[in-house]
Design a protein around this motif. Structure first.
Motif, PDB file in Angstrom:
ATOM      1  N   LYS A 170       0.828  -1.279  -0.266  1.00  0.00           N
ATOM      2  CA  LYS A 170      -0.510  -0.087   0.055  1.00  0.00           C
ATOM      3  C   LYS A 170       0.870   1.410   0.527  1.00  0.00           C
ATOM      4  CE  LYS A 170      -3.988  -1.994   2.163  1.00  0.00           C
ATOM      5  NZ  LYS A 170      -5.047  -1.604   1.319  1.00  0.00           N
ATOM      6  N   ARG A 171       2.470   1.028   0.850  1.00  0.00           N
ATOM      7  CA  ARG A 171       2.690   2.118   0.992  1.00  0.00           C
ATOM      8  C   ARG A 171       3.746   3.016  -0.601  1.00  0.00           C
ATOM      9  NH1 ARG A 171       0.011   2.924   4.930  1.00  0.00           N
ATOM     10  NH2 ARG A 171       0.807   2.534   6.821  1.00  0.00           N
ATOM     11  N   PHE A 172       4.231   1.724  -1.202  1.00  0.00           N
ATOM     12  CA  PHE A 172       4.759   1.717  -2.109  1.00  0.00           C
ATOM     13  C   PHE A 172       3.851   2.151  -3.389  1.00  0.00           C
ATOM     14  CE2 PHE A 172       8.674  -0.734  -0.363  1.00  0.00           C
ATOM     15  CZ  PHE A 172       9.103  -0.481   0.059  1.00  0.00           C
ATOM     16  N   GLY A 173       2.885   1.417  -2.935  1.00  0.00           N
ATOM     17  CA  GLY A 173       1.933   1.426  -4.552  1.00  0.00           C
ATOM     18  C   GLY A 173       2.518   0.125  -5.708  1.00  0.00           C
ATOM     19  N   TYR A 174       3.199  -0.402  -5.094  1.00  0.00           N
ATOM     20  CA  TYR A 174       3.912  -1.395  -5.921  1.00  0.00           C
ATOM     21  C   TYR A 174       3.481  -2.995  -5.463  1.00  0.00           C
ATOM     22  CZ  TYR A 174       7.769  -4.413  -7.944  1.00  0.00           C
ATOM     23  OH  TYR A 174       8.547  -4.839  -8.563  1.00  0.00           O
ATOM     24  N   ARG A 175       3.286  -4.133  -6.175  1.00  0.00           N
ATOM     25  CA  ARG A 175       3.375  -5.444  -5.985  1.00  0.00           C
ATOM     26  C   ARG A 175       4.483  -5.641  -5.216  1.00  0.00           C
ATOM     27  NH1 ARG A 175      -1.612  -6.912  -4.500  1.00  0.00           N
ATOM     28  NH2 ARG A 175      -0.465  -9.457  -5.241  1.00  0.00           N
ATOM     29  N   PHE A 176       5.218  -5.210  -4.370  1.00  0.00           N
ATOM     30  CA  PHE A 176       6.481  -5.571  -3.682  1.00  0.00           C
ATOM     31  C   PHE A 176       5.979  -7.794  -3.118  1.00  0.00           C
ATOM     32  CE2 PHE A 176       8.731  -6.462   0.596  1.00  0.00           C
ATOM     33  CZ  PHE A 176      10.143  -5.779   0.130  1.00  0.00           C
TER      34      PHE A 176
ATOM     35  N   SER B 124     -18.360  -1.646 -13.968  1.00  0.00           N
ATOM     36  CA  SER B 124     -17.303  -1.962 -12.512  1.00  0.00           C
ATOM     37  C   SER B 124     -15.733  -2.644 -13.102  1.00  0.00           C
ATOM     38  CB  SER B 124     -18.263  -3.576 -12.849  1.00  0.00           C
ATOM     39  OG  SER B 124     -17.667  -4.323 -14.017  1.00  0.00           O
ATOM     40  N   ILE B 125     -15.522  -3.011 -14.970  1.00  0.00           N
ATOM     41  CA  ILE B 125     -14.121  -2.336 -14.970  1.00  0.00           C
ATOM     42  C   ILE B 125     -13.280  -1.882 -14.759  1.00  0.00           C
ATOM     43  CG2 ILE B 125     -12.993  -2.700 -17.049  1.00  0.00           C
ATOM     44  CD1 ILE B 125     -14.597  -4.482 -18.804  1.00  0.00           C
ATOM     45  N   ILE B 126     -14.135  -0.393 -15.218  1.00  0.00           N
ATOM     46  CA  ILE B 126     -13.101   1.148 -14.378  1.00  0.00           C
ATOM     47  C   ILE B 126     -13.053   1.000 -13.176  1.00  0.00           C
ATOM     48  CG2 ILE B 126     -13.627   3.923 -14.377  1.00  0.00           C
ATOM     49  CD1 ILE B 126     -15.540   3.519 -16.786  1.00  0.00           C
ATOM     50  N   ALA B 127     -14.163   0.708 -12.144  1.00  0.00           N
ATOM     51  CA  ALA B 127     -13.722   0.475 -10.792  1.00  0.00           C
ATOM     52  C   ALA B 127     -12.802  -0.609 -10.191  1.00  0.00           C
ATOM     53  CB  ALA B 127     -15.184   0.010  -9.749  1.00  0.00           C
ATOM     54  N   THR B 128     -12.713  -2.032 -11.439  1.00  0.00           N
ATOM     55  CA  THR B 128     -11.283  -2.533 -10.325  1.00  0.00           C
ATOM     56  C   THR B 128     -10.419  -2.524 -10.705  1.00  0.00           C
ATOM     57  OG1 THR B 128     -13.423  -4.456 -11.657  1.00  0.00           O
ATOM     58  CG2 THR B 128     -11.241  -4.886 -10.942  1.00  0.00           C
ATOM     59  N   CYS B 129     -10.041  -1.881 -12.329  1.00  0.00           N
ATOM     60  CA  CYS B 129      -8.914  -0.469 -12.791  1.00  0.00           C
ATOM     61  C   CYS B 129      -8.204   0.309 -11.811  1.00  0.00           C
ATOM     62  CB  CYS B 129      -9.347  -0.488 -14.081  1.00  0.00           C
ATOM     63  SG  CYS B 129      -9.089  -1.620 -15.498  1.00  0.00           S
ATOM     64  N   TRP B 130      -9.547   1.265 -11.017  1.00  0.00           N
ATOM     65  CA  TRP B 130      -9.247   2.156 -10.323  1.00  0.00           C
ATOM     66  C   TRP B 130      -8.585   1.798  -8.850  1.00  0.00           C
ATOM     67  CZ3 TRP B 130     -11.931   3.317  -5.474  1.00  0.00           C
ATOM     68  CH2 TRP B 130     -11.863   5.149  -5.455  1.00  0.00           C
ATOM     69  N   THR B 131      -9.789   0.693  -8.547  1.00  0.00           N
ATOM     70  CA  THR B 131      -8.955   0.221  -7.706  1.00  0.00           C
ATOM     71  C   THR B 131      -7.839  -0.533  -7.103  1.00  0.00           C
ATOM     72  OG1 THR B 131     -11.282   0.052  -6.871  1.00  0.00           O
ATOM     73  CG2 THR B 131     -10.061  -0.588  -5.081  1.00  0.00           C
ATOM     74  N   TYR B 132      -7.564  -1.608  -8.647  1.00  0.00           N
ATOM     75  CA  TYR B 132      -6.126  -2.459  -8.594  1.00  0.00           C
ATOM     76  C   TYR B 132      -5.247  -1.968  -9.443  1.00  0.00           C
ATOM     77  CZ  TYR B 132      -9.553  -4.873  -5.872  1.00  0.00           C
ATOM     78  OH  TYR B 132     -10.531  -5.965  -4.909  1.00  0.00           O
ATOM     79  N   ASN B 133      -5.277  -0.678  -9.539  1.00  0.00           N
ATOM     80  CA  ASN B 133      -3.942   0.153  -9.725  1.00  0.00           C
ATOM     81  C   ASN B 133      -2.664  -0.677  -9.998  1.00  0.00           C
ATOM     82  OD1 ASN B 133      -2.899   1.081  -7.860  1.00  0.00           O
ATOM     83  ND2 ASN B 133      -3.998   3.356  -8.784  1.00  0.00           N
ATOM     84  N   SER B 134      -2.017  -0.776  -9.203  1.00  0.00           N
ATOM     85  CA  SER B 134      -1.108  -1.798  -8.969  1.00  0.00           C
ATOM     86  C   SER B 134      -0.765  -2.826 -10.100  1.00  0.00           C
ATOM     87  CB  SER B 134      -1.008  -2.260  -7.855  1.00  0.00           C
ATOM     88  OG  SER B 134      -2.195  -2.837  -7.366  1.00  0.00           O
ATOM     89  N   LEU B 135      -1.233  -3.458 -10.388  1.00  0.00           N
ATOM     90  CA  LEU B 135      -1.742  -4.585 -11.400  1.00  0.00           C
ATOM     91  C   LEU B 135      -1.047  -3.747 -12.991  1.00  0.00           C
ATOM     92  CD1 LEU B 135      -5.607  -6.212 -11.621  1.00  0.00           C
ATOM     93  CD2 LEU B 135      -2.424  -7.270 -10.674  1.00  0.00           C
ATOM     94  N   PHE B 136      -0.741  -2.948 -13.116  1.00  0.00           N
ATOM     95  CA  PHE B 136      -0.598  -2.145 -14.366  1.00  0.00           C
ATOM     96  C   PHE B 136       0.412  -1.191 -14.234  1.00  0.00           C
ATOM     97  CE2 PHE B 136      -5.517  -1.977 -14.335  1.00  0.00           C
ATOM     98  CZ  PHE B 136      -6.131  -2.873 -15.304  1.00  0.00           C
TER      99      PHE B 136
END
Length: 637
Positions: free
Chosen positions: A75-81, A625-637
């Motif tokens: 959460k702090r890094f915004g990256y899948r550490f 729902s796709i937009i909400a998912t991308c916004w919430t889980y932006n660490s995937l990108f």
């Protein structure tokens, strides 16, 4: 991690040396067996087992702590550490992380204690090893507790676990040995079977009318698209029944199931009699009564509260399997009921027989329920600590609770902190209990949980549109008979379990759940787009292929979504009336109600426009729902 591992290895060695010394004493007893010494030796092994149980709990709470630390880094890094950290250390030859998560040595100590206790157990002169006959179970509470703790520690993604999470029966993170003992006392196999049978029959009841609902509506003088209201009436009533059944299950399981069976019997009888009464009102009242008999909240609650932890995953998987089987059997059964005759002025045809068949089924179920169901004891819920005659057992439970409780309380107090909010203030005592209203349950939902519920709403909406309007669409475009519609719907229902097998065993081990989630949403969106009737003539291959894509990937989406939901939802929503299962049920039921209402309203524009008009809101909700998912889980990108 190094400090944890070194301490664990040290304690593991001490336990191993104690077991070795006890083994020498055990060998000396083979020549001159004495009952008093055998009993003393078994008690000594149990003491070692209780100490090992504390060590297993120590490893478990530290593994949970490590997961929470890594989650905060993410959460702090915004990256899948977490992914990088675990991948680079899990398989390294000098990895200490393996000791925390794989704990091979601890498994060997558990095996040694189990084997030696089994050897000392009275087997009427038989000296067969537990390895030679694994079906022989050792009746010893210490071994059962050790196995349960080891099972929790070796939690991994597989098909059975995937199905269990699909049922959204949320479990507390660390059930104590006392709670596991309570579960064993409450458990009754036939009662569990009755709950699964209730789930199966209710799903059959829901979908058995889908292939004939449009014909039934027209025979009563209504438009074919009124089938949306007929099918959706059950879901409307279920919105309310889920709440009162969930509350009722706080006091009893038997009485709600009896009430459910009686109401469903009456509802199906009214549904069938509506034909001879020539009344659409009687038809709708019958379906409303069927919805008021929905006891799925009770079924979920029984599995969560009254099934022992060691088989709760299998019971949860059985719940999902029973639902899937009922979904497939309902339309298939409707396709077989192609007869037409009268019996004492009562018409029996393809429209009324589903009602009569289900009324008889619920009557037989009621008799079985009355004879065989065993109401679990409620005394244990008031006092969760059973009084043991063995003082060492009580002391062990107290020590386990003392070890687990501080971490759990801190974890619950810091739930808001994990979502980026201030958690410096200590939560009040009542805040740690279950939610006592819909509002308090809603306030426990984090943004990611709300997105998961939106996704669940979306997939239930698009699936209901596909299933409920299938008879009208296929009759209008392709001239399909009731049998053809029934076969199509039954084939869709039969894909549920194979899809879960593939996702649970293979896909979920190759990709992250959130990646599967997003990919499935895009595929559902593709299925919706392919379903539109634009310019070219609408064909059977287009409808079947687009429907199959939409349904299959909606099933994948449902499984992965509920799997994620069961992990991110607050543990305080695992119990009480307003639990996580109720919230997801309400979200799905409301989606079905809105979808069925959409079909009926779109019917006023004519059957030629029904398909496209009902697909437009499906597409809009899916894109949202796709937009909400991308916004919430932006660490995937």
């Amino acid at each position: 991690i190094e400090k944890i591992v070194l301490f664990m290895l040290e304690q593991q060695g001490l336990l191993a040396s104690r077991i070795a010394k006890l083994g020498k004493k055990q060998n000396s007893l083979q020549d001159e067996p004495e009952l008093s010494k055998i009993i003393e030796l078994r008690e000594a092994y149990r003491v070692v087992g209780q100490d090992l149980l504390k060590l297993l709990l120590f490893v478990e709470v530290n593994a949970i702590g490590l997961r929470k630390i890594l989650k905060k880094f993410d959460k702090r890094f915004g990256y899948r550490f977490t992914n990088y950290y675990v991948k680079t250390r899990a398989n390294h030859p000098y990895s200490q992380l393996q000791q925390v998560f794989k704990h091979v040595g601890l498994g060997a100590v558990v095996g040694a204690i189990s084997r030696n206790l089994a050897d000392l157990q009275d087997r009427q002169g038989s000296y067969l090893s537990i390895y030679d006959q694994p079906v022989l179970t050792l009746q010893d509470p210490v071994v059962d507790a050790l196995r349960a703790a080891a099972d929790r520690l070796t939690y991994s993604t597989n098909f059975l676990n995937f199905l269990a999470q699909h049922a959204l029966i949320i479990q507390d993170d660390l059930p104590t040995a006392a709670e596991e003992h309570v579960d064993d006392q409450q458990y009754h196999f036939v009662s569990l079977l009755l709950n699964l049978a209730n789930t199966f029959l209710y799903m059959v009841n829901t979908y058995i009318i889908v292939p004939t609902a449009d014909d039934y509506s027209m025979s009563l003088g209504a438009a074919a698209t009124v089938c949306g209201i007929v099918i959706g009436a059950m879901a409307v009533a279920q919105v309310f029944s889920s709440v009162y059944f969930s509350a009722w299950s706080n006091k009893s399981y038997f009485r709600p199931l009896v009430f459910s069976s009686v109401v469903l019997f009456l509802g199906n009888a009214m549904y069938a009699l509506a034909y001879d009464c020539n009344s659409i009102a009687v038809l709708l009242i019958g379906r409303l009564l069927c919805g008021f008999g929905s006891a799925r909240a009770v079924n979920r609650r029984y599995i969560s509260d009254c099934v022992p932890l060691k088989i709760r995953m299998q019971a949860s998987a059985g719940f999902v399997s029973a639902s899937a089987l009922g979904m497939a059997c309902g339309p298939a059964l409707a396709g077989l009921l192609q007869i037409n005759f009268k019996l004492y002025k009562i018409t029996l045809n393809q429209d009324t027989l589903p009602g009569w068949i289900m009324a008889v089924a619920w009557l037989f179920y009621l008799v079985w329920l009355w004879i065989s169901f065993k109401e679990p004891s409620r005394q244990t819920e008031v006092n969760r600590t059973p009084q043991e005659s063995n003082g060492g057992s009580v002391q062990s439970d107290v020590l386990e609770k003392g070890l687990a409780q501080p971490l759990l309380l801190n974890a619950e107090e810091n739930e808001k902190d994990e979502d980026g909010e201030d958690a410096s203030e200590e939560a009040p005592e009542e805040a740690r209990g279950p939610a006592n209203s819909i509002g308090s349950a809603y306030r426990l939902l984090t943004p990611s949980v709300k997105v998961q519920l939106l996704i669940y709403f979306m997939l239930k909406y698009v699936m209901e549109i596909l299933l409920s309007e299938s008879s009208v669409i296929t009759t209008y475009y392709f001239g399909w008979s009731t049998t053809g519609v029934a076969i199509f719907l039954a084939c869709l229902g039969l894909t549920v379990l194979p899809v879960n097998v593939v996702v649970g065993n293979y896909i979920s081990n190759m990709f992250e759940d959130r990646q599967i989630l997003l990919a499935s949403e895009f595929m559902v969106c593709l299925g919706i787009l392919l379903s539109f009737h634009i310019v070219i003539p609408y064909s059977v291959p287009q409808y079947v292929c687009s429907g199959l894509i939409l349904f299959v990937f909606a099933e994948v989406l449902e499984g992965v979504n509920l799997s994620l939901l069961s992990r991110v939802m607050s543990s305080r929503l695992s119990r009480g009336t307003y639990n996580g299962g109720l919230l997801s049920t309400e979200a799905g039921t409301i989606a079905r109600v809105i979808a069925d209402a959409t079909i009926t309203l779109a019917g006023y524009l004519g059957e030629s426009r029904l398909l496209n008009v009902t697909l437009l809101p499906s597409l809009a909700i899916c894109i949202s729902s796709i937009i909400a998912t991308c916004w919430t889980y932006n660490s995937l990108f």
